[in-house]
Design an enzyme around this catalytic site. Structure first.
Site, PDB file in Angstrom:
ATOM      1  N   HIS A   1       0.842  -1.204   0.000  1.00 14.16           N
ATOM      2  CA  HIS A   1       0.000   0.000   0.000  1.00 14.16           C
ATOM      3  C   HIS A   1       0.875   1.251   0.000  1.00 14.16           C
ATOM      4  CE1 HIS A   1      -3.423   2.566   1.522  1.00 14.16           C
ATOM      5  NE2 HIS A   1      -2.396   3.240   2.000  1.00 14.16           N
ATOM      6  N   GLU A   2       1.874   1.290   0.888  1.00 15.18           N
ATOM      7  CA  GLU A   2       2.736   2.469   0.979  1.00 15.18           C
ATOM      8  C   GLU A   2       3.582   2.639  -0.280  1.00 15.18           C
ATOM      9  OE1 GLU A   2       2.347   4.706   3.149  1.00 15.18           O
ATOM     10  OE2 GLU A   2       0.910   3.535   4.298  1.00 15.18           O
TER      11      GLU A   2
ATOM     12  N   HIS B   1       1.798   4.352  -3.097  1.00 19.57           N
ATOM     13  CA  HIS B   1       1.776   5.815  -3.001  1.00 19.57           C
ATOM     14  C   HIS B   1       3.005   6.411  -3.673  1.00 19.57           C
ATOM     15  CE1 HIS B   1      -1.750   6.300  -0.587  1.00 19.57           C
ATOM     16  NE2 HIS B   1      -1.253   5.754   0.513  1.00 19.57           N
TER      17      HIS B   1
ATOM     18  N   GLU C   1      -6.178   6.895  -0.928  1.00 20.61           N
ATOM     19  CA  GLU C   1      -6.074   5.738  -0.040  1.00 20.61           C
ATOM     20  C   GLU C   1      -6.794   4.530  -0.646  1.00 20.61           C
ATOM     21  OE1 GLU C   1      -4.158   5.433   2.480  1.00 20.61           O
ATOM     22  OE2 GLU C   1      -3.525   7.531   2.384  1.00 20.61           O
TER      23      GLU C   1
END
Length: 305
Positions: free
Chosen positions: A140-141, A144, A215
């Site tokens: 997920h990070e 980004h 997100e």
């Protein structure tokens, strides 16, 4: 270099629109300040200098604020191993890996581009998550970073702060620079404060709308890259529940960085704050991951393999 994280055109469009609108907003704001304060050098130099510093040093500022430190492979071999695997899978540069000695379970990514990025996890997160859950959070990070929305949210978030800083600077310069010479000083300050309040309010809403969407985009990209949406859903549920049990006083410092976190530090009862949150609700995120899991047929393969 294009990573293997699935691109999201809607995210790219939203980032472009948000930056365009914020750019117009702040050009107007700076022009208004120049007219009101009659000092274009002061306004432009301070605004440009602070924005540049935020863009170039955002990773260091975030690490310092959250007590994070860069860690080498010898100290955290498993953490580095997960980041290595994900970066190889995603075909992207490996970011700097950092750890923050905080009980709050969370993670964040920052940096101006994929070649100058940092991924940081807290010791509280490392203690709580299983390996597949940690992989989901780190994916997920990393998404980004790959989508470049880290840089966009860094710049966008900073622009909301600059209004207050310029007004404060201008106030003290007038206070100690002979404000009595101008009979309209009080009226000018009232206008400046009103303009600043409007700028901050619009920025606040634009940034949070973008943040909530990014997100969801990161959840989608991570689930599709790893092929295990259920692991990410499990991590989300676990981390959100554990953050709710962290004492509110321990969350105050963290809340300033909610836009960067895996899940926000809202405390036990976010209440109306959820309406203006930087993140979508846990239910929205879990529902989306459930749909992705069904599309991938994850349920039919034990362990999501």
């Amino acid at each position: 270099m294009q990573s293997r994280f699935r691109s999201d055109r809607r995210l790219t469009a939203r980032m472009g629109v948000t930056l365009f609108l914020l750019g117009l907003l702040y050009v107007g704001f700076v022009v208004a300040l120049i007219v009101l304060l009659k000092s274009w050098v002061l306004v432009v130099v301070v605004a440009a200098g602070l924005l540049g510093a935020q863009y170039w040093f955002s990773d260091r500022v975030a690490l310092f604020a959250m007590r994070g430190r860069v860690v080498e492979r010898e100290e955290y071999p498993e953490l580095h191993g997960v980041v290595d695997r994900l970066c190889t899978l995603a075909d992207m540069p490996k970011p700097v890996v950092a750890v923050s000695d905080m009980e709050m379970p969370n993670a964040f990514a920052t940096g101006r581009n994929p070649d100058h990025a940092v991924v940081c996890v807290t010791t509280g997160l490392l203690r709580r998550l299983e390996p597949d859950e940690l992989e989901g959070v780190l994916a997920h990070e990393l998404s980004h970073v790959a989508h470049k929305d880290v840089a966009v949210i860094t710049v966008a978030s900073f622009l909301g702060v600059i209004a207050g800083l310029i007004v404060r600077f201008a106030f003290y310069s007038q206070l100690f620079g002979g404000g009595r010479r101008d009979q309209n000083t009080a009226a000018i300050f009232a206008i400046v404060l009103g303009v600043s309040a409007a700028v901050y309010a619009i920025s606040f809403l634009l940034i949070r709308a973008l943040s909530r969407y990014r997100e969801l985009a990161a959840d989608r990209a991570a689930a599709l890259l790893t092929g295990r949406p259920s692991a990410l859903a499990s991590a989300l549920t676990k981390v959100t529940g554990d953050i709710a049990r962290i004492p509110s006083k321990d969350l105050r410092t963290a809340q300033a960085f909610n836009a960067f976190y895996f899940t926000p530090a809202l405390g036990r009862d976010p209440g109306i704050a959820q309406l203006f949150s930087t993140h979508p609700s846990l239910e929205q995120r879990i529902d989306q991951l459930g749909r992705i899991s069904a599309e991938l047929g994850e349920a039919a393969a034990p362990g999501g393999a």
